[in-house]
Design a protein around this motif. Structure first.
Motif, short mmCIF file in Angstrom:
data_model
loop_
_atom_site.label_atom_id
_atom_site.label_comp_id
_atom_site.label_asym_id
_atom_site.label_seq_id
_atom_site.Cartn_x
_atom_site.Cartn_y
_atom_site.Cartn_z
N VAL A 183 0.95 -0.90 0.00
CA VAL A 183 -0.40 -0.07 -0.13
C VAL A 183 0.72 1.28 0.60
CG1 VAL A 183 -2.06 1.75 1.06
CG2 VAL A 183 -2.42 -0.93 0.88
N ARG A 184 0.82 2.50 -0.65
CA ARG A 184 1.12 3.51 -0.95
C ARG A 184 0.00 4.61 -0.08
NH1 ARG A 184 3.57 6.77 -5.74
NH2 ARG A 184 1.60 6.37 -6.85
N ILE A 185 1.09 5.20 1.20
CA ILE A 185 0.65 6.06 2.00
C ILE A 185 1.16 7.77 1.88
CG2 ILE A 185 0.40 6.69 4.50
CD1 ILE A 185 1.82 3.74 5.16
N LYS A 186 -0.30 8.37 1.54
CA LYS A 186 -0.26 9.60 0.98
C LYS A 186 -0.48 10.54 2.37
CE LYS A 186 -0.59 8.51 -4.29
NZ LYS A 186 -1.75 8.57 -5.23
N PRO A 187 0.35 11.30 3.61
CA PRO A 187 -0.06 11.87 4.15
C PRO A 187 -0.89 13.04 3.46
CG PRO A 187 2.04 11.21 4.39
CD PRO A 187 1.69 10.48 3.37
N LYS A 188 -1.78 13.98 3.99
CA LYS A 188 -2.01 15.45 3.54
C LYS A 188 -1.39 16.33 4.11
CE LYS A 188 -6.86 14.33 2.75
NZ LYS A 188 -8.52 14.71 2.83
N SER A 189 -0.21 15.87 5.01
CA SER A 189 0.14 16.84 5.29
C SER A 189 1.84 17.11 5.01
CB SER A 189 0.57 17.18 7.79
OG SER A 189 1.18 15.73 7.64
N SER A 196 -0.96 12.10 12.22
CA SER A 196 -1.74 11.38 10.43
C SER A 196 -2.00 10.02 10.22
CB SER A 196 -0.74 11.35 9.13
OG SER A 196 -0.03 13.37 8.91
N LYS A 197 -1.31 9.05 10.82
CA LYS A 197 -1.35 6.97 10.60
C LYS A 197 -2.65 7.22 11.25
CE LYS A 197 3.21 6.04 11.82
NZ LYS A 197 3.58 4.51 11.95
N TYR A 198 -3.59 8.57 12.65
CA TYR A 198 -4.66 7.63 13.43
C TYR A 198 -5.98 8.58 13.68
CZ TYR A 198 -1.43 4.37 15.07
OH TYR A 198 -0.02 3.47 14.87
N THR A 199 -5.81 9.66 12.46
CA THR A 199 -6.87 10.63 12.54
C THR A 199 -6.87 10.47 10.71
OG1 THR A 199 -6.01 12.24 14.11
CG2 THR A 199 -7.44 12.88 12.36
N VAL A 200 -8.81 10.14 11.20
CA VAL A 200 -9.69 9.58 9.87
C VAL A 200 -9.66 11.19 9.10
CG1 VAL A 200 -12.06 9.22 8.79
CG2 VAL A 200 -10.73 7.85 11.16
N GLY A 201 -9.13 10.92 7.51
CA GLY A 201 -9.14 11.79 7.00
C GLY A 201 -8.08 12.59 6.41
N CYS A 255 3.18 -6.44 15.78
CA CYS A 255 1.72 -6.53 16.08
C CYS A 255 1.10 -4.84 15.88
CB CYS A 255 2.23 -6.26 18.02
SG CYS A 255 0.09 -6.75 19.02
N PRO A 256 0.96 -4.89 14.09
CA PRO A 256 0.60 -3.87 13.43
C PRO A 256 -1.15 -3.31 13.95
CG PRO A 256 0.12 -5.77 12.11
CD PRO A 256 1.14 -6.30 13.61
N GLY A 257 -0.97 -2.12 13.98
CA GLY A 257 -2.43 -1.79 14.47
C GLY A 257 -3.87 -2.02 14.05
N MET A 258 -4.56 -2.33 14.59
CA MET A 258 -6.33 -2.61 13.63
C MET A 258 -7.21 -1.89 13.31
SD MET A 258 -5.50 -5.67 13.12
CE MET A 258 -7.30 -7.00 12.96
N THR A 259 -6.92 -0.57 14.06
CA THR A 259 -7.63 0.36 13.68
C THR A 259 -8.39 0.40 12.97
OG1 THR A 259 -6.57 2.27 13.52
CG2 THR A 259 -6.33 1.90 15.23
N GLU A 260 -9.59 1.65 12.95
CA GLU A 260 -10.55 1.93 11.26
C GLU A 260 -9.51 2.59 10.20
OE1 GLU A 260 -10.85 5.60 14.63
OE2 GLU A 260 -10.74 3.56 14.81
N THR A 261 -8.25 3.62 11.10
CA THR A 261 -7.68 3.46 9.41
C THR A 261 -6.52 2.99 9.59
OG1 THR A 261 -6.66 5.05 11.62
CG2 THR A 261 -8.37 5.74 10.84
N SER A 262 -5.72 1.52 10.15
CA SER A 262 -4.84 1.17 10.51
C SER A 262 -4.18 0.63 8.97
CB SER A 262 -4.93 0.10 11.22
OG SER A 262 -4.69 0.17 12.94
N LEU A 263 -3.26 0.02 8.60
CA LEU A 263 -3.03 -0.64 7.46
C LEU A 263 -2.99 -2.18 7.46
CD1 LEU A 263 0.33 1.82 6.93
CD2 LEU A 263 -1.63 1.67 5.40
N ALA A 264 -2.86 -2.99 8.14
CA ALA A 264 -2.42 -3.72 8.34
C ALA A 264 -4.28 -4.64 7.91
CB ALA A 264 -2.58 -4.83 10.29
#
Length: 286
Positions: A183-189, A196-201, A255-264
Motif C-alpha cells: 500500500v502507498r501512503i499519502k499523508p496530506k501534511s 496522520s496515522k490515527y486521524t480519519v481523513g 503487532c500492527p495496529g488494527m484500528t479503523e485507519t490501520s494498514l494491516a
C-alpha cells in the motif's frame, strides 16, 4: 475456547492499542467467539495473566511491554497460547537498529545510519527512538543544532539516526509467510506522523500501490524475507521509502495496529481477507 484480548499497556501507544483491541474484540464477538477484554496497566502488568481465566491471549499491545517479547515470555512461562510472534522475533524486530543490520545482511536496501551526531556527514536526518512505534518521538533535523537537541530529548530511548530519504511511503504485509501486497501512503501534511496515522481523513491510501512492478515486488519480497528470517508469526507489516524506483527498508511491526485507519486490515483486503477473516486466521493459526 475462551479468548482474552489484551490491550492498553503502559507506553505512549496505549490509546492506539485500546482502539486496536476493541476492534479485534468486536470482530471476535461478531464471529461467535467467547472473548473478553483485559486492559493492561502498570498495576496488573503481570498479574493479569495469572489471575484471569483464558485459553488464548489475543495480543493487541503496541510498543514496549507487549510488542518487544516481554509479555510473550511471561505467557511462555505460564504455558499459555497467544497470537503473533514469539519472544525472540518480537524482541529483535522491536529494535530498529538490530533489524536494520539483519536486513542489510539479507541484501535489503536500507537508509544510511549514523552512530552519533558527530558522524553525520549530510543533512537532513531522521532521529527517532530505536524501540518505539507509531512515529512517536520522530524528529527531522536539518542542522547539527537541531540534531543535538533531538538526540538529547531521546537520549534515554536509544536514538537511531538515519539519513532522511524524501520519497513515497510504502508498507508491505505478510500473513504467516504469505505476501499480502503493498500500500502507498499519502499523508496530506506531507509527513506520516502520529496524527496522520490515527486521524480519519488525514491520510490517503493507494491500495494496492500504483508503483513500478519491480519496486512493488521488491518491497513485498523484502517484507517476506524479514518475516521469515526473524521467525515471525501472524500478521506483520514492513515499512519502506520509495525513491527513484528503489525501496529502502525502515522497520517491521510484529503487532500492527488494527484500528479503523490501520494498514494491516487494508493490506489483508489485497488477498480478499476481511477484518473478520484476519482475526479468525490469527486465532486459528496459534
Amino acid at each position: 475456547m475462551k479468548i482474552a484480548v489484551v490491550m492498553g499497556g503502559i507506553t505512549s501507544e496505549r490509546e492506539v492499542s485500546l482502539r486496536s483491541g476493541q476492534a479485534i474484540l468486536n470482530s471476535l464477538l461478531r464471529q461467535g467467539y467467547d472473548a473478553y477484554k483485559i486492559d493492561l496497566t502498570k498495576e496488573n502488568l503481570v498479574s493479569a495473566f495469572i489471575e484471569n481465566d483464558y485459553d488464548l491471549v489475543y495480543l493487541a499491545l503496541h510498543g514496549e511491554y507487549g510488542e518487544d517479547g516481554r509479555v510473550q515470555s511471561v505467557l511462555d512461562m505460564l504455558g499459555k497460547k497467544y497470537t503473533g510472534s514469539g519472544v525472540t522475533g518480537s524482541a529483535v524486530a522491536m529494535d530498529k537498529i538490530l533489524t536494520k543490520i539483519i536486513a542489510k545482511d539479507l541484501g535489503i536496501r536500507i537508509a544510511k545510519t549514523y552512530g552519533s551526531v558527530e558522524e553525520i556527514d549530510s543533512y537532513p536526518v531522521v532521529i527517532k527512538p530505536a524501540k518505539e512505534g507509531s512515529s512517536v518521538g520522530l524528529y527531522i533535523c536539518n542542522t547539527k543544532e537541531e540534531a543535538l537537541k533531538a538526540y538529547e530529548v531521546l537520549q534515554n530511548k536509544e536514538p537511531l539516526i538515519e539519513e532522511f530519504i524524501k520519497g513515497d511511503e510504502l508498507t508491505a504485509g505478510v500473513l504467516n509467510g504469505e505476501k499480502l501486497g503493498v500500500v502507498r501512503i499519502k499523508p496530506k501534511s506531507g509527513l506520516y506522523d502520529y496524527e496522520s496515522k490515527y486521524t480519519v481523513g488525514k491520510t490517503e491510501y493507494e491500495c494496492p500501490a500504483q508503483i513500478d512492478e519491480k519496486a512493488y515486488e521488491e518491497a513485498s519480497e523484502a517484507a517476506r524475507k524479514i518475516h521469515e528470517k526473524l521467525g515471525l508469526k501472524g500478521v506483520t507489516r514492513s515499512d519502506f521509502i520509495l525513491k527513484d524506483g528503489k525501496t529502502y527498508f525502515l522497520e517491521v511491526n510484529t503487532c500492527p495496529g488494527m484500528t479503523e485507519t490501520s494498514l494491516a486490515p487494508k493490506l489483508a483486503t489485497l488477498k480478499g481477507y476481511s477484518f473478520d477473516d484476519l482475526t479468525k486466521i490469527m486465532v486459528e493459526s496459534c
